[in-house]
Design an enzyme around this catalytic site. Structure first.
Site, short mmCIF file in Angstrom:
data_model
loop_
_atom_site.label_atom_id
_atom_site.label_comp_id
_atom_site.label_asym_id
_atom_site.label_seq_id
_atom_site.Cartn_x
_atom_site.Cartn_y
_atom_site.Cartn_z
CG ASP A 127 -2.29 0.68 0.90
OD1 ASP A 127 -2.25 1.85 0.51
OD2 ASP A 127 -3.34 0.05 1.07
CG HIS A 182 -0.84 1.50 -3.39
ND1 HIS A 182 -2.15 1.27 -3.07
CD2 HIS A 182 -0.40 0.36 -4.00
CE1 HIS A 182 -2.49 0.04 -3.46
NE2 HIS A 182 -1.44 -0.52 -4.02
#
Length: 664
Positions: free
Chosen positions: A198, A221
């Site tokens: 993430d 991310h």
């Protein structure tokens, strides 16, 4: 007894080894109680600094636990061995949100070459390391792997120093952010490596003065501001500065994300000197999470110095709410597109149903990619008043310089909002939209190959230095038509050649197809073709004017002029709103040479009214031309023809013109 004696001995030196408090360090026995005893002793001991030692070459199995403050002095935890979470949910004694939690501890330092292993692959749903209200926190050389959820969380912490931290989890591990910051201020994160499933770093509501430098992110991310405004709540983030960071194989690069329905602001944010290596979505702003009418306002954001490669052709996404993302530094986003290397065409996309307010902006090349694409699906608007411009000295709103193989298309709108400028004496000229009545403007781009130009000056003006131009499928009107020139102003040398205008229509225009040059200039305009032109109530349908003189200039008759030759008018039909449908006014010394007219049929828009053609000093051939050019016998005369007076200036209509309907 041995434990108490050992504890008393180590208290004197300010060092507390967890083995002396009963920890086994074999990775099998639960050492949670021993760690809590060591913490309680160190935290309750006075003095400037107490140290808890987690020795090397040992693995300590810990269950969910909280280390509570406040403490009597600063605490240093030397992590030399490894900390391990239970390997499955059945071994956890409680289901707290975090595995290792610190709360209300001021002056805490966690450092060392050991490892914190969340062993989260079996569930991925619990935060590994959490700090709540821990001011003056220091994390140095810590390694944290495989957290069940977020690796390191900071809530309401002030004055945080993070350096040389390594965080790692598989790319497909869900919600395993590297750092998650909320309500924290004055946080510095530097020289760290983060690879997760993430966000490498997520900066949430209540954060300010966050500095991130020298971070390597990927997979993951990217570095994100947000998400903000979830469940309609207020969120504020400001003064976030990210620089000298690298994104490798990341899902995103620099990202700002907010929920619809929330409110607050995210402002004073910068991403600078960013290196990309096969990173998707290098720059992304998304204000469209969820539903709602309001949104967290995003402003004063700078993207500067992005370079490297993108794994997706859409390098920049600015998906803003109807409120818009004000003062977003588009030029910095442009640098990411222009400076990125990709096998596909890098694209700057302006998303639909969004409005973007832009100050004067320069998009500079050359670009690394052989082709660049700007897709305008939303709306770009200029500052509404002269006072709102930050760079009033700039005479261009949006400009592209040294950009080769550039494509700009889309169904969006570019709005110069020039009405407040048109009455001003000083005219601010724009390349895309104008701010005054003399505006060669592009207002609406309905589709890539069928553009509709509306304005009070030339729909398209072709000036000196242009060559090999193809203009096709243009709807022009109102406006001053499609013009070559004006050329040769103030005695200048000007050249235009190889211009091809085809399949265009003119509705209620002041002119149709025009070539205009000033007296006293030099150079040439040659090889120009106007073909398949349709007219609807257009004045001055065909005009060449070598005596062009704009209002306000003291124009005198001069001998020289830009030479005009090899001009072809073919298949031009429709109606004229003026009796003089064809006007050729050429210089008496140079004249206009090799002008060809073929299949011209222009009638009056007033039934029964006769039209005329006039010409001076022209060498022309015509075939099937209406109105008839009766002055051809005079065009080859050797005697100089008296110079005609300048054309009367255009007077704008008092009432708006009727909506355009295509000719059948």
């Amino acid at each position: 007894m041995l434990l108490l004696a050992s504890s008393t001995f180590h208290i004197g030196f300010g060092n507390f080894n967890v083995l002396d408090f009963g920890a086994a360090g074999d990775g099998i026995a639960d050492d949670s109680e021993a760690f809590l005893r060591a913490w309680q002793t160190a935290c309750g001991t006075g003095g400037s600094e107490q140290t808890i030692i987690i020795p090397a070459e040992r693995s300590f199995l810990l269950n969910s636990m909280k280390f509570m403050g406040p403490c009597q002095g600063n605490i240093v935890i030397r992590l030399l061995g490894n900390l391990e979470a239970p390997s499955n949910l059945d071994e956890w004694r409680n289901l707290a949100d975090c595995w290792i939690c610190f709360s209300n501890v001021r002056g805490l330092t966690l450092m060392g070459t050991g490892q914190i292993n969340g062993r989260g692959s079996n569930w991925w749903n619990k935060q590994a390391l959490q700090f709540d209200n821990c001011d003056q926190l220091t994390l140095h050389r810590v390694t944290c792997i495989d957290s069940p959820r977020v690796h390191i969380t900071m809530h309401s912490c002030t004055g945080v120093q993070v350096s040389n931290v390594h965080i790692s989890a598989p790319a497909r591990s869900p919600n395993t952010d590297g750092f998650s910051l909320a309500g924290s201020r004055h946080v510095n994160i530097r020289d760290s490596v983060i690879a997760t499933g993430d966000d490498c770093i997520a900066i949430k509501g209540g954060c300010s003065f966050i500095n991130i430098t020298g971070v390597q992110c990927g997979p993951g991310h990217g570095i994100s501001v947000g998400s903000l405004g979830k469940q309609g709540g207020p969120d504020i983030v400001e003064e976030v500065h990210v620089q000298n960071c690298r994104f490798t194989n990341s899902e995103n690069g620099a990202r700002i994300k907010t929920w619809m329905g929330g409110y607050g602001h995210a402002r004073a944010i910068s991403f600078e000197q960013i290196t990309l290596e096969n990173a998707k979505n290098p720059i992304i702003i998304n204000q469209q999470y969820g539903d709602g009418n309001e949104a967290v306002k995003v402003s004063d954001v700078t993207f500067r110095g992005f370079e490297g490669t993108s794994a997706s052709d859409q390098a920049i996404t600015l998906d803003c709410s109807e409120l818009g993302c004000t003062h977003i530094a588009f030029v910095r986003a442009w640098e990411a597109v222009c400076g990125g290397e990709t096998y596909d065409v890098p694209t700057l996309q302006i998303p639909e149903e969004k409005t973007f307010l832009l100050q004067p902006t320069k998009f500079k090349g050359p670009c690394k990619s052989n082709r660049v694409h700007v897709q305008v699906l939303g709306k770009l608007v200029a500052p509404e008043t002269p006072e709102a411009w930050k760079e009033c000295e700039s005479d261009v709103w949006l400009s592209f310089t040294d950009v080769h193989n550039l494509t700009v298309n889309g169904s969006g709108q570019i709005d110069g909002r020039g009405s407040s400028w048109w009455s001003k004496a000083e005219h601010q000229r724009l390349y895309i939209d104008e701010k005054h009545k003399n505006d060669d403007e592009v207002v609406k781009c309905h589709r890539p190959k069928a553009l509709h130009f509306q304005g009070c000056d030339d729909c398209i003006a072709i000036n000196s230095g242009c060559s090999n131009l193809n203009i096709t499928n243009i709807k022009c009107g109102p406006g001053h038509g499609i013009s070559v020139g004006s050329l040769g102003q103030d005695g200048a040398y000007a050249t235009v050649e190889n211009v091809y205008v085809k399949n265009c229509s003119f509705n209620g225009t002041q002119n149709g197809v025009r070539i205009k040059t000033w007296q006293g200039g030099s150079g040439y305009a040659k090889n120009i073709t106007f073909e398949q032109i349709r007219l609807h109530a257009a004045k001055n349908s065909i005009i060449i004017d070598q005596y062009y003189c704009d209002g306000g200039h003291a124009c005198k008759n001069k001998c020289s002029a830009v030479e005009i030759s090899d001009v072809r008018y073919m298949d031009i039909k429709g109606t004229s709103a003026k009796e003089d449908a064809i006007i050729f006014v050429c210089n008496q010394f140079s004249g206009c040479r090799n002008i060809v007219m073929d299949n011209i049929n222009i009638t009056s828009d007033v039934p029964g009214e006769e039209l005329y053609a006039s010409c001076y000093n022209i060498n022309e051939t015509s075939n099937s031309t209406l109105p008839c050019v009766t002055c051809l016998s005079n065009s080859t005369s050797s005697a100089p023809y008296p110079a005609p007076p300048p054309l009367a200036p255009y007077a704008a209509p008092q009432a708006p013109l009727a909506p355009y309907s295509p000719l059948i």
